[in-house]
Design an enzyme around this catalytic site. Structure first.
Site, PDB file in Angstrom:
ATOM      1  CG  HIS A 285      -2.014  -1.024   1.147  1.00 59.95           C
ATOM      2  ND1 HIS A 285      -3.185  -0.826   0.446  1.00 59.95           N
ATOM      3  CD2 HIS A 285      -2.088  -2.276   1.662  1.00 59.95           C
ATOM      4  CE1 HIS A 285      -3.941  -1.916   0.558  1.00 59.95           C
ATOM      5  NE2 HIS A 285      -3.294  -2.809   1.287  1.00 59.95           N
ATOM      6  CG  ASP A 338      -3.237  -4.088   5.039  1.00 63.75           C
ATOM      7  OD1 ASP A 338      -2.357  -3.226   5.228  1.00 63.75           O
ATOM      8  OD2 ASP A 338      -4.270  -3.869   4.391  1.00 63.75           O
ATOM      9  CD  GLU A 339      -5.673  -5.850   1.277  1.00 63.34           C
ATOM     10  OE1 GLU A 339      -6.785  -6.347   1.019  1.00 63.34           O
ATOM     11  OE2 GLU A 339      -5.424  -4.625   1.122  1.00 63.34           O
ATOM     12  CB  VAL A 340       2.686  -7.597   2.073  1.00 62.73           C
ATOM     13  CG1 VAL A 340       4.067  -7.439   1.441  1.00 62.73           C
ATOM     14  CG2 VAL A 340       2.430  -6.486   3.080  1.00 62.73           C
TER      15      VAL A 340
END
Length: 548
Positions: A285, A338-340
């Site tokens: 992100h 998150d969401e790596v």
């Protein structure tokens, strides 16, 4: 046929022949329309969130629009409380109530006494927000004449002022403000110390005055943490003096926050007893960072996650956090995580070589990045907060002080606290405000301690947070997307479990939530109807605010 019946039939026929207004029909509710104003005969107590303990009578007190303040606060901490008192007077009294003021002898409540015992105005996590509120006429039913708030801290006093303001109801017939069901005795404190709301100013920029409006509304619902998701892959709107090119990643030069803006938001929130928890989400992100510093990208074709192989990446993170530490005093700082998606690390030659030289997998590199960022934050005196993926992937390696932020689904916090970590609940299935199909009932009934029966482990749950992700919400709709559903979660986080888990919600809770929504509207907050199928949608047709 009796004449009354003839008249009724004629009126009915006339109504059938009369065309609908503006040439179109308005869909009607299945329940009869009624214009509702709370009165002493209504059984619910119209306070939101519901106090921990309270007793009341059945009398009516008249409040002086020139209500005076007797502030008994040690030290030099008068300003926050006195400013709040004036704000609340402006919310309680309109110009016509002030202009219709009668002689002082006709008012039962002419003075507000606020007594605070602490000399410390530090807004730290877990600060005492408890208060006691007494309102009476000073007769045989109550020893208190007027209104008195007693609190250990100024922040407890602020919560008491909010409750007092909700007791005050305008009487339009005699142009006065009344307190019904008097006298009142209230002893109150929050169930959880962390009662949060996330706003996302990366997906859509929110002007500072809009953020302030959100903070004001939070104080009305007794929420106390604004989680400011300032930046993300879409835009980087914050000024960072150490690396001034970072905000080249903003959408435009007019959609930015200066250091002064950030200080102003923090100060505004403190005066309402609200913490600001900032977030810098790494290593994923973060694509917007490369607009100002392309070397942060692994390559032109791999723009996130940030480049794990370069010391420069961590120098920038250290610079950002060092600058932000001067602005954000709250003990908790969110580092995302998150969401790596690390696939492009192994497909970028220099990063792949770096991994091979260290015999490191992508998963291990992800862990290395998060732990190194945590150390930077910890060295600056922050407690790191990370999204649950970090716990799910390498919980044994996390900084033991880590606060794990649940978002993916239920059942995470029980695992987190069993391992000895602290947890914040934000289950997306019930507490994500951008999910417009989640009804208020689901926000209200979500229990942060579900599945946790051990008292010591329950104490590791700091509280919860509702999340207003900004992909589909900007200034035009953000308030009505947040409210009133965020208020449903706010009562769950403030009020005792036994007060929020009994009875039929449609009779014990819904009328009060309708009332609070209308209170927000009267205070200038664009809270949407409570019971619409989809949040933030407009009313279904003409009707009272108190039934929509």
């Amino acid at each position: 046929m009796p004449s009354e019946a003839v008249c009724f039939l004629l009126l009915l026929l006339l109504s059938l022949l009369t065309p609908p207004s503006h040439g179109r029909s308005i869909p009607r509710r299945s329940i009869p329309r009624r214009h509702w104003i709370p009165s002493t005969n209504d059984s619910p107590v119209y306070l939101w969130p519901l106090p921990k303990q309270f007793n009341h009578g059945d009398g009516i007190l008249c409040v002086d629009p020139d209500l005076s303040l007797d502030l008994q606060v040690p030290g030099d901490y008068l300003e926050i409380v006195s400013d709040a008192f004036e704000r609340y007077k402006d919310l309680i009294f309109t110009h016509w109530e002030r202009s219709a003021r009668r002689s002082s002898a006709e008012y039962d409540v002419a003075k507000m006494t606020v007594i605070v015992s602490s000399t410390n105005d530090t807004l730290q996590f877990g600060v005492d927000e408890s208060y006691m509120l007494y309102v009476g006429r000073g007769d045989g039913l109550s020893v208190v004449k007027g209104a008195t708030i007693e609190a250990n801290t100024i922040y407890g006093a602020l919560r008491g002022l909010e409750t007092f303001s909700q007791l005050c109801i305008p009487n339009y017939e005699n142009k006065s403000v009344e307190i019904q069901k008097a006298p009142w005795s209230i002893k109150d404190e929050p169930r959880f110390n962390f009662r949060g709301l996330l706003i996302d100013t990366s997906r859509h920029y929110l002007p500072v005055n809009v953020i302030k409006q959100v903070i004001d509304a939070m104080s009305y619902a007794k929420l106390n943490v604004l989680h400011w998701h300032i930046l993300d892959e879409e835009s980087f709107p914050l000024e960072v003096p150490s690396y001034p090119n970072l905000w080249k990643g903003s959408y435009s030069k007019l959609e930015r926050y200066t250091i002064e803006d950030a200080y102003e938001v923090v100060d505004f929130a403190k005066k309402r007893g609200i913490h600001i928890m900032a977030e810098v989400d790494v290593p994923g992100h973060a694509e917007s960072w490369g607009s100002g510093y392309p070397d942060l990208w692994p390559s032109a074709n791999c723009t996130e996650p940030l480049d794990v192989s370069k010391n420069f990446t961590f120098e920038v993170i250290s610079g950002i956090l060092s600058d932000m530490r001067k602005i954000f005093p709250f003990e908790l700082f969110h580092l995302g995580g998150d969401e790596v998606h690390t696939d492009c690390w192994s497909s970028t030659p220099h990063v792949k070589q770096w991994l091979q030289e260290r015999n490191m997998t992508n998963k291990e590199a992800y862990q290395y990045f998060v732990l190194r960022a945590q150390k930077i934050a910890a060295d600056l005196g922050w407690i790191p907060v990370n999204w649950e993926e970090t716990f799910n992937t390498f919980n044994k390696s996390l900084n033991p002080q880590t606060v794990v932020h649940n978002w993916w689904g239920p059942g995470v916090c029980p695992e987190v606290v069993e391992k000895g970590f602290r947890c914040i609940v934000s289950n997306q299935g019930v507490w994500y405000l951008d999910h417009l199909d989640i009804p208020w009932e689901d926000f209200y009934t979500n229990e942060p301690l579900e599945g946790i029966n051990n008292t010591a482990q329950q104490n590791l749950v700091l509280g919860g947070e509702v999340c207003m992700w900004g992909e589909m919400a900007d200034t035009s709709v953000v308030q009505q997307t947040i409210w009133p559903r965020a208020a449903a979660a706010a009562e769950r986080l403030w009020s005792p479990l036994e007060s929020t888990s009994t009875g039929n919600l449609n009779t014990t809770v819904l009328p009060r939530l309708h009332y609070f929504r209308c209170l927000l509207n009267r205070r200038g907050i664009a809270a949407a109807p409570v019971t619409n199928k989809y949040a933030r949608s407009p009313p279904y047709g003409p009707d009272s605010c108190y039934v929509q």
